[in-house]
Design an enzyme around this catalytic site. Structure first.
Site, mmCIF file in Angstrom:
data_model
loop_
_atom_site.group_PDB
_atom_site.id
_atom_site.type_symbol
_atom_site.label_atom_id
_atom_site.label_comp_id
_atom_site.label_asym_id
_atom_site.label_seq_id
_atom_site.Cartn_x
_atom_site.Cartn_y
_atom_site.Cartn_z
ATOM 1 N N HIS A 68 -22.079 37.662 -5.349
ATOM 2 C CA HIS A 68 -22.115 36.311 -4.793
ATOM 3 C C HIS A 68 -23.415 35.637 -5.201
ATOM 4 C CE1 HIS A 68 -19.210 37.535 -1.326
ATOM 5 N NE2 HIS A 68 -18.695 37.669 -2.528
ATOM 6 N N ASP A 97 -14.633 35.781 -8.006
ATOM 7 C CA ASP A 97 -15.569 34.856 -8.652
ATOM 8 C C ASP A 97 -15.221 33.391 -8.426
ATOM 9 O OD1 ASP A 97 -16.822 37.136 -9.689
ATOM 10 O OD2 ASP A 97 -15.495 37.141 -11.425
#
Ligand code: IMO
Ligand code: MG
Length: 430
Positions: A41, A13
């Site tokens: 993503h 992340d």
């Protein structure tokens, strides 16, 4: 033209998607080499937000050929679903190619993922529940089903019957669960196979040819180095090779064809799932970072655990990736704190430790040693250059660069493409 690997340096992340999106503007080829739809993503184009799990982020850039290479595990329902969603929003992915050697996530993988987490109870890993671990386990056990097999109906039926016979024994005898029905799976997967078959090619060969003919290639990493199966906080890791070396094994390209390794880290630290996290903040400051940074998982929606920037961890990641550049993301989220802390070492049983321990038992005992830095109050989301940043923000970035022992190439001050300050384009292959 250069070949560039983009990898995460923390626990995932890190907004790798933003950097991949940036470097792939001028790329010819973008390749995903590891993981599966456990990745999440996010890319913001104009006012549109796109979320991907399986598709390479680079697929958004017209003129780019995107590949899902050998090292990836594919859930065909998720892949075809992502293609449908993009098409509904007016985006046509024209040049997506998929390796026949990539492994297929089967319904039993998702089931075993959940059942194993339940069995582990308190020591669960906190997986995304997408069947990633069991799929890689079958690959390594040499009973996995590859995309090349899934798209051949006769072969697929034979493999399915063979593997499911043993999986059903485990389900019923070990886990006391219901067996799965081969006919239903065959029908569902045959429909996905018809959709995917035209995209399947010898990706290793094509990517090699592209590299040889001077094309710019971006290898898009998923997850973060500390989730790497060998170099992460095992067993609280994912099941693939997240590190830059994984781009070679997961694609079939040798290391001499790589020019740059770009590492991406947030200006603080986050983690989803279980496992040690020395600089975690379980107080108001942690919640404040979570709310300001909208730190909720792209894949599972779970609140992310938040903490101060851990330079010990990023030092390890920089080393095992041989990263040549650091992209520091979400600096804007830190505006408004009087004081910021950088974890520069750990204390274990009264000793100072400068290297990230490779075993979880030691890591669990690590207490962060902090360096305090003055914060800044200004909103920095409109900064266009490094010198636009308040002095305290510049000092914070430079201090991280020094402690990690790296070169900061990018500072990101917001999610949008134009909120990207590029200090060293040369290190990004531009
Ligand atoms: P991106 O690409 C954050 C974590 C899970 C869990 C562990 C194992 O968005 O950076 P798995 O389902 O892979 O077997 O779960 O790994 N994890 C991630 N955390 N971002 C990711 O990917 C992750 N991929 C896996 O939360 O702790
Ligand atoms: Mg994620």
């Amino acid at each position: 033209m250069p070949s560039i690997i983009v990898v995460g340096l923390q626990w995932g992340d890190e907004a790798k998607g933003k950097i991949v999106d940036y470097v792939s503007q001028t790329a010819d080829v973008v390749v995903r080499f590891n993981g599966g739809n456990n990745a999440g993503h996010t890319v913001v184009v104009g006012d549109q937000l796109y979320k991907f799990h399986t598709l390479p982020v680079g697929a958004m850039n017209p003129g780019v050929t995107s590949y899902i290479a050998d090292g990836v595990v594919i859930d065909p329902s998720v892949l075809t679903g992502e293609l449908d969603t993009l098409e509904e929003r007016g985006f046509k992915v024209k040049t997506l190619k998929i390796s026949g050697s990539a492994h297929v996530i089967m319904p039993w993988h998702k089931l075993f993922d959940r059942l194993e987490e339940e069995r582990k109870g308190d020591r669960k890993i906190g997986t995304t529940g997408r069947g990633i671990g069991p799929c890689y386990a079958d690959k390594v056990s040499r009973i996995g089903i590859r995309i090349s097999e899934m798209i051949d109906p006769e072969l697929f039926r034979a493999r399915l019957d063979d593997v499911l016979s043993i999986k059903n024994k485990f389900l019923t005898n070990v886990y006391d669960a219901e067996p799965l029905d081969a006919d239903v799976i065959f029908e569902d997967y045959s429909a996905y196979a018809r959709r995917i078959a035209p995209l399947v090619t010898d990706t290793a060969c094509e990517i090699y040819q592209a590299a040889k003919s001077g094309k710019k290639i971006v290898f898009e990493g998923a997850h973060g180095t500390l989730l790497d199966i060998d170099h992460g906080t095992y067993p609280f890791v994912t099941s693939s090779h997240v590190v830059a070396g994984g781009a070679c094994t997961g694609t079939g390209i040798g290391p001499t064809m790589i020019d740059h390794v770009v590492g991406v880290a947030k200006s603080y630290t986050t983690r989803v799932g279980e496992g040690p996290f020395p600089s975690e903040l379980l107080d108001e400051t942690g919640s404040s970072i979570r709310e300001r940074g909208k730190e909720y998982g792209t894949t599972t929606g779970r609140p992310r655990r938040c903490g101060w920037f851990d330079a010990v961890a990023v030092r390890l990641s920089t080393r095992v990736n041989s990263a040549t550049a650091l992209c520091l993301i979400s600096l804007d989220v830190l505006s408004g704190f009087d004081t910021l802390q950088i974890c520069s070492a750990y204390e274990v049983d009264g000793r100072i430790v400068n290297e990230f321990p490779t075993d979880v038992a030691t890591l669990e005992k690590c207490k962060p040693v902090y360096e305090a830095m003055p914060g800044w109050s200004e909103d920095i989301t409109a900064a266009k250059s490094f010198s636009d940043l308040p002095e305290a923000a510049q000092n914070y970035v430079r201090r991280i660069e020094k402690i990690v022992g790296t070169t900061v190439a990018v500072v990101s001050v917001g999610r949008r493409r134009d909120q990207t300050i590029v200090l060293r384009p040369d290190l990004l292959g531009s």
